[in-house]
Design an enzyme around this catalytic site. Structure first.
Site, PDB file in Angstrom:
ATOM      1  N   ASP A  37       0.865  -1.186   0.000  1.00  0.00           N
ATOM      2  CA  ASP A  37       0.000   0.000   0.000  1.00  0.00           C
ATOM      3  C   ASP A  37       0.895   1.228   0.000  1.00  0.00           C
ATOM      4  OD1 ASP A  37      -1.771   2.051   0.423  1.00  0.00           O
ATOM      5  OD2 ASP A  37      -2.626   1.249   2.269  1.00  0.00           O
ATOM      6  N   HIS A  38       1.062   1.844  -1.174  1.00  0.00           N
ATOM      7  CA  HIS A  38       1.970   2.978  -1.324  1.00  0.00           C
ATOM      8  C   HIS A  38       1.283   4.118  -2.063  1.00  0.00           C
ATOM      9  CE1 HIS A  38       6.397   2.014  -0.485  1.00  0.00           C
ATOM     10  NE2 HIS A  38       5.684   1.090   0.145  1.00  0.00           N
ATOM     11  N   GLY A 105       4.847   3.376   8.789  1.00  0.00           N
ATOM     12  CA  GLY A 105       4.972   4.079   7.531  1.00  0.00           C
ATOM     13  C   GLY A 105       6.345   4.628   7.195  1.00  0.00           C
ATOM     14  N   GLU A 106       6.376   5.303   6.058  1.00  0.00           N
ATOM     15  CA  GLU A 106       7.587   5.941   5.546  1.00  0.00           C
ATOM     16  C   GLU A 106       7.251   7.357   5.111  1.00  0.00           C
ATOM     17  OE1 GLU A 106       6.283   3.340   3.516  1.00  0.00           O
ATOM     18  OE2 GLU A 106       7.206   1.679   4.607  1.00  0.00           O
ATOM     19  N   ASN A 109       5.658   8.115   1.576  1.00  0.00           N
ATOM     20  CA  ASN A 109       4.225   8.099   1.302  1.00  0.00           C
ATOM     21  C   ASN A 109       3.429   9.046   2.183  1.00  0.00           C
ATOM     22  OD1 ASN A 109       4.377   5.778  -0.573  1.00  0.00           O
ATOM     23  ND2 ASN A 109       5.007   4.680   1.266  1.00  0.00           N
ATOM     24  N   GLY A 173      12.076  -3.305  14.257  1.00  0.00           N
ATOM     25  CA  GLY A 173      12.991  -3.069  15.358  1.00  0.00           C
ATOM     26  C   GLY A 173      12.362  -3.526  16.658  1.00  0.00           C
ATOM     27  N   ALA A 175      11.382  -2.056  19.517  1.00  0.00           N
ATOM     28  CA  ALA A 175      10.237  -1.327  20.072  1.00  0.00           C
ATOM     29  C   ALA A 175       8.971  -1.613  19.271  1.00  0.00           C
ATOM     30  CB  ALA A 175      10.527   0.174  20.110  1.00  0.00           C
ATOM     31  N   ALA A 176       9.090  -1.596  17.953  1.00  0.00           N
ATOM     32  CA  ALA A 176       7.925  -1.856  17.114  1.00  0.00           C
ATOM     33  C   ALA A 176       7.472  -3.315  17.248  1.00  0.00           C
ATOM     34  CB  ALA A 176       8.257  -1.543  15.654  1.00  0.00           C
TER      35      ALA A 176
END
Length: 318
Positions: A37-38, A105-106, A109, A173, A175-176
């Protein structure tokens, strides 16, 4: 036992091609689909980025396979209430065969509406609240929510599936991953990382499903396959947090100049060596994954599906 699905890449393919790949995946013996999904592709060579929810509607009419997003970011570009409506409709269209994969997310996007890109810890906090909002809406009642990051007033989803949409959480990572264990109905990641699977399970994930994504580039000429993988997906070999913070495909193209062909050749299974493909998939099974979703890089989708139907899938444990 581990199951094997196909990974649809919206960054590389337009809507019609994605639907045709889903049909081929089902015919080849894959048992489920995940779809990215981008808003943007990672680079201009990939060249596509259709709206995933429209494509999922088409998939519901073209295949009987379960579908999941991997992954949707419900924290900025789309409000979690809107994501909840889209996911609920997708689940109805698919007869309940839909799971919503979410992540933090990034910038690529999510920055497009002009907002500042939050630090990772803030994004995870936003994701946790977004999941809370979506779960409340999936119950079908009227929801009002006044939180730190989101406000919802008198919202109700009228088109909902019989059961709430499961929400799987992506993580890369510690924490996530721990957050995924606390709030997710499942865990999504892109590496056969047994330590991450164990952390997810110890953090509350228990026996919930773990799903992995794997990119390969099948082809009869391995050198050509390596060049294709490098041209389209050198971005996957960028270190650290670059994939989360670079804002445009142009920036990814610039950073990818530092990624050598040799680096991609050592990291991505390329060519038609059956044992290499089996080993790459087997690493996920050995790490405790419930499902591996395999993506073919590049245009030769028909050759990939023929190879996996006739040679790879029959040799995988079922």
């Amino acid at each position: 036992m581990t199951e094997y699905g196909y990974f649809l890449s919206t960054e590389e393919h337009g809507p019609a091609d994605l639907v045709e790949q889903a049909r081929m995946a089902e015919q080849a013996g894959f048992t489920s689909l995940w779809i990215s999904d981008h808003f943007h592709p990672w680079n201009s060579e990939q060249g596509q980025s259709p709206f995933v929810w429209s494509v999922i509607g088409a998939l519901s009419q073209a295949t009987s396979l379960p579908v999941r997003t991997a992954v949707t970011c419900p924290i900025m570009r789309m409000h979690p209430a809107v994501v909840a409506q889209a996911a609920a409709t997708a689940s109805v269209q698919l007869g309940g065969r839909f799971r919503l994969g979410v992540g933090s997310g990034e910038a690529l996007n999510e920055h497009i509406l002009g907002g500042a890109w939050p630090q990772a810890a803030v994004r995870l906090e936003m994701l946790q609240e977004a999941v809370q909002v979506m779960r409340a809406l999936f119950e079908g009642g009227e929801v009002s929510h006044h939180g730190k990051h989101y406000t919802v007033e008198n919202a109700r989803l009228y088109t909902v599936p019989d059961e709430p949409v499961p929400i799987d959480v992506s993580a890369f990572g510690p924490a996530a991953t721990e957050l995924a264990g606390r709030i997710g109905d499942g865990f999504l990641t892109m590496a056969p990382d047994a330590e991450a699977v164990d952390r997810f399970r110890r953090s509350g994930g228990g026996a919930k499903p773990v799903h992995g994504g794997l990119k390969v580039c099948w082809g009869t000429d391995r050198d050509e396959a390596v060049r294709t993988a490098h041209r389209l997906w050198a971005t996957e070999q960028l270190p650290g947090e670059l994939n989360q913070i670079l804002p445009t495909p142009r920036h990814f193209e610039q950073a990818s100049e530092l990624v050598s062909v040799e680096r991609v050749a050592s990291a991505v299974t390329c060519g038609d060596d059956l044992d290499a493909h089996l080993a790459a998939i087997g690493a996920y099974a050995a790490a405790g994954f419930d499902t591996v979703y395999i993506n073919q890089i590049g245009p030769d989708q028909r050759g990939f599906f023929d190879f996996y139907r006739s040679k790879v899938l029959p040799q995988l444990p079922d």
